[in-house]
Design a protein around this motif. Structure first.
Motif, PDB file in Angstrom:
ATOM      1  N   TYR A 125       7.125   8.617  -2.294  1.00 25.47           N
ATOM      2  CA  TYR A 125       6.101   9.952  -1.911  1.00 25.47           C
ATOM      3  C   TYR A 125       6.341  10.631  -0.965  1.00 25.47           C
ATOM      4  O   TYR A 125       7.479  10.469   0.105  1.00 25.47           O
ATOM      5  CB  TYR A 125       4.397   8.714  -1.479  1.00 25.47           C
ATOM      6  CG  TYR A 125       4.594   8.170  -2.225  1.00 25.47           C
ATOM      7  CD1 TYR A 125       3.820   8.715  -4.176  1.00 25.47           C
ATOM      8  CD2 TYR A 125       4.172   6.709  -2.663  1.00 25.47           C
ATOM      9  CE1 TYR A 125       3.387   7.607  -5.221  1.00 25.47           C
ATOM     10  CE2 TYR A 125       3.947   6.267  -3.799  1.00 25.47           C
ATOM     11  CZ  TYR A 125       3.305   6.663  -4.617  1.00 25.47           C
ATOM     12  OH  TYR A 125       2.613   6.009  -5.946  1.00 25.47           O
ATOM     13  N   ALA A 158       8.057   3.612  -1.781  1.00 27.49           N
ATOM     14  CA  ALA A 158       7.110   2.700  -2.777  1.00 27.49           C
ATOM     15  C   ALA A 158       8.246   2.201  -3.309  1.00 27.49           C
ATOM     16  O   ALA A 158       7.812   0.876  -3.380  1.00 27.49           O
ATOM     17  CB  ALA A 158       6.164   3.531  -2.999  1.00 27.49           C
ATOM     18  N   GLY A 188       1.088  -3.485  -0.889  1.00 27.45           N
ATOM     19  CA  GLY A 188       1.985  -2.432  -0.485  1.00 27.45           C
ATOM     20  C   GLY A 188       3.286  -2.195  -1.055  1.00 27.45           C
ATOM     21  O   GLY A 188       4.253  -1.575  -0.682  1.00 27.45           O
ATOM     22  N   CYS A 189       4.318  -3.610  -2.104  1.00 19.42           N
ATOM     23  CA  CYS A 189       5.013  -3.304  -2.235  1.00 19.42           C
ATOM     24  C   CYS A 189       5.482  -3.076  -3.550  1.00 19.42           C
ATOM     25  O   CYS A 189       6.680  -3.214  -4.346  1.00 19.42           O
ATOM     26  CB  CYS A 189       5.670  -4.665  -2.108  1.00 19.42           C
ATOM     27  SG  CYS A 189       4.800  -5.754  -3.358  1.00 19.42           S
ATOM     28  N   GLY A 190       4.673  -1.239  -4.016  1.00 22.49           N
ATOM     29  CA  GLY A 190       5.238  -0.473  -5.220  1.00 22.49           C
ATOM     30  C   GLY A 190       4.807  -1.292  -6.200  1.00 22.49           C
ATOM     31  O   GLY A 190       5.483  -0.767  -7.297  1.00 22.49           O
ATOM     32  N   LYS A 191       4.255  -1.973  -7.347  1.00 20.13           N
ATOM     33  CA  LYS A 191       3.314  -2.667  -7.652  1.00 20.13           C
ATOM     34  C   LYS A 191       2.936  -1.508  -9.028  1.00 20.13           C
ATOM     35  O   LYS A 191       3.222  -1.029 -10.146  1.00 20.13           O
ATOM     36  CB  LYS A 191       3.072  -4.254  -7.900  1.00 20.13           C
ATOM     37  CG  LYS A 191       3.354  -5.062  -7.323  1.00 20.13           C
ATOM     38  CD  LYS A 191       2.572  -6.736  -7.579  1.00 20.13           C
ATOM     39  CE  LYS A 191       1.533  -6.232  -6.593  1.00 20.13           C
ATOM     40  NZ  LYS A 191       1.163  -5.886  -5.030  1.00 20.13           N
ATOM     41  N   THR A 192       1.924  -0.963  -8.380  1.00 17.62           N
ATOM     42  CA  THR A 192       1.288  -0.268  -8.971  1.00 17.62           C
ATOM     43  C   THR A 192       1.949   0.839  -8.992  1.00 17.62           C
ATOM     44  O   THR A 192       1.454   1.714 -10.386  1.00 17.62           O
ATOM     45  CB  THR A 192       0.021   0.142  -8.008  1.00 17.62           C
ATOM     46  OG1 THR A 192      -0.655  -0.780  -7.758  1.00 17.62           O
ATOM     47  CG2 THR A 192      -0.654   1.675  -8.641  1.00 17.62           C
ATOM     48  N   THR A 193       2.497   1.744  -7.977  1.00 15.28           N
ATOM     49  CA  THR A 193       3.818   2.468  -8.168  1.00 15.28           C
ATOM     50  C   THR A 193       5.030   2.277  -9.500  1.00 15.28           C
ATOM     51  O   THR A 193       4.871   3.550 -10.479  1.00 15.28           O
ATOM     52  CB  THR A 193       4.314   2.516  -7.448  1.00 15.28           C
ATOM     53  OG1 THR A 193       3.021   3.058  -6.075  1.00 15.28           O
ATOM     54  CG2 THR A 193       5.465   3.894  -7.205  1.00 15.28           C
TER      55      THR A 193
END
Ligand code: ADP
Ligand code: ADP
Length: 228
Positions: free
Chosen positions: A11, A17, A38-43
């Protein structure tokens, strides 16, 4: 199928991310992204429908690079379901499901007829279709969210914590109905959850994310359960 090929996302503020993610979510199956917050799943999920653009790497759907496709057209082929159903508050439940097809040129009457069928499929009655979202329970609103995503009959569905905002008893029944529906529809589904039990229950394949958006493991639930 959905392929991530050495995909990274940093980001603007410097946060890494997702780091060098390579994996494949097979067609007609449920792939679950699981791991702590916070480990980047949604990203990772949002890079599939280009709500987020990768910094490097390539994502392909059935062999086609998503960046070669118009984002609006891409999103018609990709249903999206989020935690709080994200319904339009000033439209009835039926019109929430019918709106997108109408925007795409389906006649209002036909869109409403199909919306009624979809609501029935997710276990809601015609009377509920006449209500506004705030007049339904949280679990019912999530069903409407699923029906709305299905209205365009997308081959791919992205689901971000779809069952997290409801209480455990409702969640259990939503999960069972979701599995039954997927048994009929056979969509290519990528779902995000922080709940390993949910991942094991629902996933055909489970991608375990770790710190920095790295893939720690990609396995079937059976293999995860068998691991020491
Ligand atoms: P998860 O879904 O696993 O909770 P996210 O993909 O939401 O993880 O977030 C991964 C990391 O990226 C986190 O450190 C988060 O704070 C950060 N992040 C997410 N969105 C943004 C953004 N728009 N700008 C900056 N950092 C972000
Ligand atoms: P759930 O177990 O699915 O979360 P609830 O216990 O919240 O359901 O709601 C039980 C019933 O009450 C449901 O049939 C729902 O349609 C109805 N209901 C819930 N909230 C409202 C409301 N604000 N107005 C009218 N009916 C409601």
């Amino acid at each position: 199928m959905i392929e991530f090929d050495q995909v990274s996302k940093r980001y603007a503020d410097g946060t890494l991310a997702v780091g060098d993610l390579s994996m494949t979510a097979p067609s007609g199956a449920i792939t679950v992204f699981v791991g702590p917050s916070g480990c980047g799943k949604t990203t990772s999920l949002r890079m599939i429908n280009r709500m987020v653009e990768p910094t490097s790497g390539t994502i392909r759907i059935d062999g086609e690079d998503v960046t070669a496709q118009d984002p609006a057209l891409l999103r018609r082929r990709i249903g999206y379901v989020i935690q709080h159903a994200g319904l339009f508050p000033h439209r009835t439940v039926l019109d929430n499901v019918a709106t997108v097809p109408v925007l795409e040129g389906v006649s209002r009457a036909e869109a409403r007829r199909r919306a009624g069928e979809l609501l029935e499929r997710v276990g809601l009655t015609a009377a509920m279709g006449k209500r506004y979202p705030a007049q339904l329970s949280g679990g019912q609103q999530q069903r409407v969210g699923v029906a709305r995503a299905l209205a365009a009959d997308p081959p791919v569905m992205l689901m971000d914590e779809p069952f997290s905002a409801v209480d455990p008893v409702v969640r259990e029944s939503l999960q069972q109905e979701f599995l039954r529906l997927q048994g009929e529809l056979g969509k290519t589904i990528v779902m995000v959850t922080h709940d390993i039990d949910e991942a094991i229950k629902l996933g055909d394949h489970v991608a375990v994310f770790a710190e920095g958006g790295r893939l720690a493991q990609f396995a079937t639930p059976e293999d995860l359960l068998a691991a020491p």
